[in-house]
Design an enzyme around this catalytic site. Structure first.
Site, short mmCIF file in Angstrom:
data_model
loop_
_atom_site.label_atom_id
_atom_site.label_comp_id
_atom_site.label_asym_id
_atom_site.label_seq_id
_atom_site.Cartn_x
_atom_site.Cartn_y
_atom_site.Cartn_z
N ILE A 1 -54.30 -26.81 121.15
CA ILE A 1 -55.18 -27.04 120.01
C ILE A 1 -54.53 -27.94 118.97
O ILE A 1 -55.19 -28.83 118.40
CB ILE A 1 -55.58 -25.68 119.39
CG1 ILE A 1 -56.48 -24.90 120.37
CG2 ILE A 1 -56.28 -25.88 118.05
CD1 ILE A 1 -56.68 -23.44 120.00
N SER B 1 -57.37 -15.97 115.34
CA SER B 1 -57.70 -15.68 116.73
C SER B 1 -58.77 -14.60 116.76
O SER B 1 -58.81 -13.75 115.87
CB SER B 1 -56.47 -15.20 117.49
OG SER B 1 -56.81 -14.71 118.78
N TYR C 1 -49.44 -9.42 118.30
CA TYR C 1 -50.10 -10.70 118.08
C TYR C 1 -51.40 -10.50 117.31
O TYR C 1 -51.68 -11.21 116.34
CB TYR C 1 -50.38 -11.38 119.42
CG TYR C 1 -51.09 -12.71 119.31
CD1 TYR C 1 -50.37 -13.89 119.09
CD2 TYR C 1 -52.48 -12.80 119.42
CE1 TYR C 1 -51.02 -15.11 118.99
CE2 TYR C 1 -53.13 -14.01 119.32
CZ TYR C 1 -52.40 -15.17 119.11
OH TYR C 1 -53.04 -16.37 119.00
#
Length: 251
Positions: A19, A138, A151
């Protein structure tokens, strides 16, 4: 291509693949002077060549405050201000509760939270009033994911940083937003499955089955969302989280 970023200075951290690289290429193609960071020199050199348009690469680990200072020193040697900051550097690994280690914790939060905090904070003297800051979140920050709790928690923290910083920076008109991709075919994602190609494809296929659009995303698709948030087209958008996830976390 348009020239939305003609004369603009754009910094993309973690810009050597996936990305970050796609976003850097998109900004450069629309006229921006682009700076990218990466931790490995060979990959950084390759990315700078792929971006073209006079892009500048700065080797840096964005969890290191000294490296962040070196990045902004490099920018300041060439430009008086930054117009767009895409704080994209980060990553993580998979371990279930019970197997989490201190090293994994330090690595994940160092890259995804500490790195983001100081990447933005140390940019403040260079960010022009009215600048755009985009943080990489995310879908994992809004949903539960087995063996991915650290995460996920780090990305949930990023989401709240954008909310709070929007208030901190409102007097300067600096817009802070989050881009939250779903599963995207990037090196960082496929490497979670290990080096075996069949296992990597299995991971992608499994994730695609969870996406209403029936596929994983392409980095260029996320890059277009990033450039939108950075552009004047998004001039009244601040403190938000834009999901680019094929509907994965939405339905």
């Amino acid at each position: 291509m348009s020239d939305r970023f003609e004369g603009k200075v754009v910094v993309v951290t973690g810009g050597t693949s996936g990305i970050g690289l796609a976003a850097a290429q998109a900004f450069a193609a629309e006229g921006a002077a682009v700076f990218v960071t990466g931790r490995r020199q060979a990959e950084l050199d390759k990315a700078v060549k792929a971006i073209g348009h006079g892009a500048v690469g700065v080797r840096a680990d964005m969890s290191s405050l000294e490296d962040i200072d070196r990045l902004y020193d490099a920018v300041q040697q060439r430009h008086a201000q930054i117009d767009v900051l895409f704080a994209n550097a980060g990553g993580g690994s998979m371990l279930p509760l019970g197997a989490i280690t201190e090293a994994q914790y330090e690595d994940t939060f160092g890259r995804n939270v500490k790195g983001v905090v100081f990447t933005v904070q140390k940019a403040l003297p260079l960010l022009r009033d009215g600048a755009a800051v985009i943080l990489t979140g995310s879908t994992a920050g809004a949903t539960g994911t087995a063996a991915f709790s650290l995460y996920s928690a780090s990305k949930a923290a990023v989401r709240n940083l954008a909310r709070s910083w929007t208030l901190d920076l409102k007097d300067r008109g600096i817009r802070v937003n989050v881009i939250s991709p779903g599963p995207v075919r990037t090196p960082g994602l496929v490497e979670l499955a290990g080096p075996d190609a069949a296992q990597q494809q299995g991971l992608l296929d499994g994730m695609a089955s969870q996406v209403p659009l029936g596929r994983v995303g392409d980095p260029a698709e996320i890059a277009r969302a990033v450039t939108f948030l950075a552009s004047d087209d998004a001039s009244f958008i601040a403190g938000t989280e834009l999901f680019a996830d094929g509907g994965m976390a939405q339905v």
